[in-house]
Write a protein that holds these residues in place. Structure first.
Motif, PDB file in Angstrom:
ATOM      1  N   LEU A 231       0.826  -1.126  -0.250  1.00 12.77           N
ATOM      2  CA  LEU A 231      -0.013  -0.078  -0.017  1.00 12.77           C
ATOM      3  C   LEU A 231       0.856   1.108   0.047  1.00 12.77           C
ATOM      4  N   VAL A 232       1.831   1.292   0.733  1.00 13.77           N
ATOM      5  CA  VAL A 232       2.759   2.495   0.802  1.00 13.77           C
ATOM      6  C   VAL A 232       3.224   2.702  -0.697  1.00 13.77           C
ATOM      7  N   ILE A 233       3.805   1.534  -1.216  1.00 12.59           N
ATOM      8  CA  ILE A 233       4.343   1.794  -2.791  1.00 12.59           C
ATOM      9  C   ILE A 233       3.101   2.309  -3.777  1.00 12.59           C
ATOM     10  N   GLN A 234       2.073   1.736  -3.507  1.00  9.16           N
ATOM     11  CA  GLN A 234       0.890   2.223  -4.213  1.00  9.16           C
ATOM     12  C   GLN A 234       0.562   3.577  -4.213  1.00  9.16           C
ATOM     13  N   ALA A 235       0.386   4.162  -2.982  1.00  2.81           N
ATOM     14  CA  ALA A 235       0.177   5.391  -2.577  1.00  2.81           C
ATOM     15  C   ALA A 235       1.317   6.626  -3.056  1.00  2.81           C
ATOM     16  N   LEU A 236       2.505   6.155  -2.796  1.00  4.45           N
ATOM     17  CA  LEU A 236       3.630   6.852  -3.307  1.00  4.45           C
ATOM     18  C   LEU A 236       3.441   6.895  -5.107  1.00  4.45           C
ATOM     19  N   ARG A 237       3.093   5.940  -5.755  1.00  6.00           N
ATOM     20  CA  ARG A 237       3.044   5.858  -7.031  1.00  6.00           C
ATOM     21  C   ARG A 237       1.736   6.740  -7.408  1.00  6.00           C
ATOM     22  N   SER A 238       0.715   6.636  -6.884  1.00 12.88           N
ATOM     23  CA  SER A 238      -0.492   7.083  -7.309  1.00 12.88           C
ATOM     24  C   SER A 238      -0.149   8.467  -7.194  1.00 12.88           C
ATOM     25  N   TRP A 239       0.508   9.197  -6.207  1.00 16.92           N
ATOM     26  CA  TRP A 239       0.451  10.661  -6.016  1.00 16.92           C
ATOM     27  C   TRP A 239       1.564  11.114  -7.209  1.00 16.92           C
ATOM     28  N   ILE A 240       2.556  10.298  -7.585  1.00 16.42           N
ATOM     29  CA  ILE A 240       3.383  10.548  -8.526  1.00 16.42           C
ATOM     30  C   ILE A 240       2.861  10.837  -9.775  1.00 16.42           C
ATOM     31  N   GLU A 241       1.972   9.789  -9.984  1.00 16.14           N
ATOM     32  CA  GLU A 241       1.344   9.860 -11.476  1.00 16.14           C
ATOM     33  C   GLU A 241       0.399  10.940 -11.720  1.00 16.14           C
ATOM     34  N   HIS A 242      -0.231  11.268 -10.441  1.00 17.63           N
ATOM     35  CA  HIS A 242      -1.523  12.066 -10.620  1.00 17.63           C
ATOM     36  C   HIS A 242      -1.665  13.519  -9.991  1.00 17.63           C
ATOM     37  N   ASP A 243      -0.505  13.742  -9.094  1.00 21.22           N
ATOM     38  CA  ASP A 243      -0.599  15.137  -8.500  1.00 21.22           C
ATOM     39  C   ASP A 243       0.448  16.106  -9.243  1.00 21.22           C
ATOM     40  N   PRO A 244      -0.150  17.299  -9.620  1.00 19.21           N
ATOM     41  CA  PRO A 244       0.850  18.075 -10.200  1.00 19.21           C
ATOM     42  C   PRO A 244       2.108  18.316  -9.905  1.00 19.21           C
ATOM     43  N   ALA A 245       2.274  18.174  -8.340  1.00 17.59           N
ATOM     44  CA  ALA A 245       3.557  18.709  -7.818  1.00 17.59           C
ATOM     45  C   ALA A 245       4.620  17.817  -8.083  1.00 17.59           C
ATOM     46  N   ALA A 246       4.287  16.674  -8.707  1.00 19.71           N
ATOM     47  CA  ALA A 246       5.172  15.742  -8.853  1.00 19.71           C
ATOM     48  C   ALA A 246       5.947  15.777 -10.257  1.00 19.71           C
ATOM     49  N   LYS A 247       5.538  16.959 -10.990  1.00 20.94           N
ATOM     50  CA  LYS A 247       5.922  17.366 -12.352  1.00 20.94           C
ATOM     51  C   LYS A 247       7.273  18.278 -12.107  1.00 20.94           C
ATOM     52  N   VAL A 248       7.307  18.488 -10.961  1.00 23.58           N
ATOM     53  CA  VAL A 248       8.669  19.675 -10.890  1.00 23.58           C
ATOM     54  C   VAL A 248       9.690  18.976 -10.021  1.00 23.58           C
ATOM     55  N   GLY A 249      10.874  19.777  -9.710  1.00 19.36           N
ATOM     56  CA  GLY A 249      11.846  19.253  -8.975  1.00 19.36           C
ATOM     57  C   GLY A 249      12.555  17.930  -9.601  1.00 19.36           C
ATOM     58  N   TRP A 250      13.096  17.127  -8.481  1.00 14.73           N
ATOM     59  CA  TRP A 250      13.912  15.973  -9.121  1.00 14.73           C
ATOM     60  C   TRP A 250      12.631  14.990  -9.792  1.00 14.73           C
ATOM     61  N   LEU A 251      11.504  14.977  -9.392  1.00 15.58           N
ATOM     62  CA  LEU A 251      10.726  13.995  -9.829  1.00 15.58           C
ATOM     63  C   LEU A 251      10.259  14.212 -11.179  1.00 15.58           C
ATOM     64  N   GLY A 252      10.117  15.676 -11.613  1.00 18.99           N
ATOM     65  CA  GLY A 252       9.987  16.372 -12.800  1.00 18.99           C
ATOM     66  C   GLY A 252      11.125  16.095 -13.842  1.00 18.99           C
ATOM     67  N   ALA A 253      12.330  16.296 -13.151  1.00 21.13           N
ATOM     68  CA  ALA A 253      13.491  16.023 -13.866  1.00 21.13           C
ATOM     69  C   ALA A 253      13.660  14.570 -14.384  1.00 21.13           C
ATOM     70  N   LEU A 254      13.303  13.511 -13.599  1.00 21.25           N
ATOM     71  CA  LEU A 254      13.113  12.361 -14.020  1.00 21.25           C
ATOM     72  C   LEU A 254      12.330  12.038 -15.272  1.00 21.25           C
ATOM     73  N   GLN A 255      11.269  12.798 -15.259  1.00 14.80           N
ATOM     74  CA  GLN A 255      10.293  12.415 -16.456  1.00 14.80           C
ATOM     75  C   GLN A 255      10.518  13.408 -17.564  1.00 14.80           C
ATOM     76  N   ASP A 256      11.790  14.345 -17.642  1.00 13.22           N
ATOM     77  CA  ASP A 256      12.070  15.330 -18.645  1.00 13.22           C
ATOM     78  C   ASP A 256      12.789  14.504 -19.669  1.00 13.22           C
ATOM     79  N   PRO A 257      12.560  14.646 -20.815  1.00 18.11           N
ATOM     80  CA  PRO A 257      13.074  13.826 -22.196  1.00 18.11           C
ATOM     81  C   PRO A 257      14.711  13.991 -22.111  1.00 18.11           C
ATOM     82  N   ALA A 258      15.267  14.942 -21.516  1.00 21.02           N
ATOM     83  CA  ALA A 258      16.891  14.992 -21.665  1.00 21.02           C
ATOM     84  C   ALA A 258      17.301  14.769 -20.163  1.00 21.02           C
ATOM     85  N   ILE A 259      16.934  15.428 -19.392  1.00 19.15           N
ATOM     86  CA  ILE A 259      17.461  15.401 -18.074  1.00 19.15           C
ATOM     87  C   ILE A 259      17.184  14.019 -17.601  1.00 19.15           C
ATOM     88  N   GLY A 260      16.079  13.331 -17.809  1.00 21.28           N
ATOM     89  CA  GLY A 260      15.437  12.058 -17.010  1.00 21.28           C
ATOM     90  C   GLY A 260      16.803  11.020 -17.460  1.00 21.28           C
TER      91      GLY A 260
END
Length: 365
Positions: A231-260
């Motif tokens: 459940l802990v992993i599922q909650a983290l994954r759900s937040w990362i996939e659907h919260d706009p705050a996960a699109k910036v910072g380190w998490l956002g960088a991982l999803q960037d086509p160049a910096i990731g």
């Protein structure tokens, strides 16, 4: 007397340190696989740098408690550095209060995660605030517990009103990516019970936890602890996939086509003699453009990030006790143990030897 401290503490003076017991749920399949990555091999090459970073997460030092509560009741959870608190309501309802966030109410099928290990309270609706009641909410570790196993306890507390059943726990995430991930999370994450396609699997898992929590069946605590880890992993994954705050910072960088992809290369091959120029070349960018974009997204220069990743990775290898300091220095990209030790202490504030000494002392206690 219960004592909560995530890395090395005891839940009771009668029980050996519960945080010395490793959770059976691992996002990383083995230390061998982690060591292979440190050697520059690529056992799980992925086109998804974010998914690859999450793959390495593994939980250790977990404690779980099933709380059977009757109104009015309240529990104060202590701060647990480097840990995540979680709460699952399996029957009844409660409210959760974390400093700096709005009070939330939880009903069956909902899951709350306190990622930074902050002290907080959970209580019934009928419990007055500390100021109104003229007393303090009891700390959970001051109340009597019944131990089912080394890492699983049952707590009964409250008055004679309507009942609520909670599954609570604290887990610690290892690996350098965990430090980066936790720092990116908000103070409170709540997965609500409202139907949503992306939450169907999580709601099914919550249902299984609720079913197991109804009875003390043989092996029930093992089932609940494993499901709680998931459940802990599922909650983290759900937040990362659907919260706009996960699109910036380190998490956002991982999803960037160049910096990731550049971050993924650092993570896979920390021993490689990377430079800003070589990392830029890997993602077909100019040195200056890459450096500016990396720093803006990650919040650190590429070389600073590389150095910290190497040291955090080395710290985990030191804790494992499977390799010598000299070998870890080589795996971290250093030609000499002395240079590695200086860099380690400069970035982490402790020497490699002191980390290894603490691990050895803990193993002997």
């Amino acid at each position: 007397m219960l004592s909560f401290r995530c890395p090395a503490s005891s839940i009771s003076t009668m029980i050996r340190t519960i945080y010395d017991y490793r959770s059976q749920f691992h996002a990383c399949s083995s230390r061998l696989s982690y060591a292979r990555t440190m050697r520059g091999q690529d056992p799980w090459a992925s086109e998804d740098p974010l998914g690859e970073a999450l793959h390495f997460l593994r939980m250790t030092g977990a404690f779980y408690c099933r709380s059977e509560l009757s109104e009015p009741w309240g529990l104060a959870m202590p701060e647990m550095q480097d840990c995540l608190w979680f709460h699952v309501v399996t029957s009844g309802r409660c409210r959760i209060e974390v400093e700096g966030t709005a009070t939330r109410y939880l009903v069956p099928g909902e899951f709350a995660l306190v990622p930074h290990g902050l002290g907080h309270t959970v209580s019934s609706d009928t419990l007055l605030s500390d100021n109104e009641a003229g007393r303090s909410t009891p700390m959970v570790h001051d109340l009597p517990h019944h131990y089912i196993s080394d890492r699983y306890a049952v707590l009964e507390h409250g008055g004679d009103g309507p009942s609520t059943t909670l599954m609570c726990g604290a887990v610690r995430l290892d690996h350098p990516s965990a430090t980066q991930l936790i720092s990116s999370l908000p103070s409170l994450i709540v997965v609500e019970s409202a139907p949503a396609p992306h939450l169907s699997w999580m709601h099914s898992t919550l249902g299984l936890v609720a079913e197991e929590a109804k009875y003390l069946r043989p092996g029930g605590e093992a089932v609940i602890t494993r499901l709680s880890d998931i459940l802990v992993i599922q909650a983290l994954r759900s937040w990362i996939e659907h919260d706009p705050a996960a699109k910036v910072g380190w998490l956002g960088a991982l999803q960037d086509p160049a910096i990731g992809p550049a971050l993924a290369r650092i993570h896979r091959q920390p021993d490689n003699p990377w430079t800003v120029a070589s990392l830029a070349a890997e993602v077909a960018m100019s040195r200056s453009a890459f450096s500016a974009r990396f720093t803006a997204m990650v919040g650190q220069t590429p070389m600073r990030y590389l150095a910290q990743w190497r040291m955090r990775s080395a710290q985990e290898l030191l804790r494992s006790g499977d390799m010598t300091v000299a070998d870890i220095a080589k795996r971290s990209g250093y030609l000499s143990e002395a240079a590695f030790a200086r860099a380690f202490k400069r970035l982490l504030g402790v020497s490699p030897g002191s980390v290894r000494t603490r691990v050895d002392a803990s193993a002997m206690s």
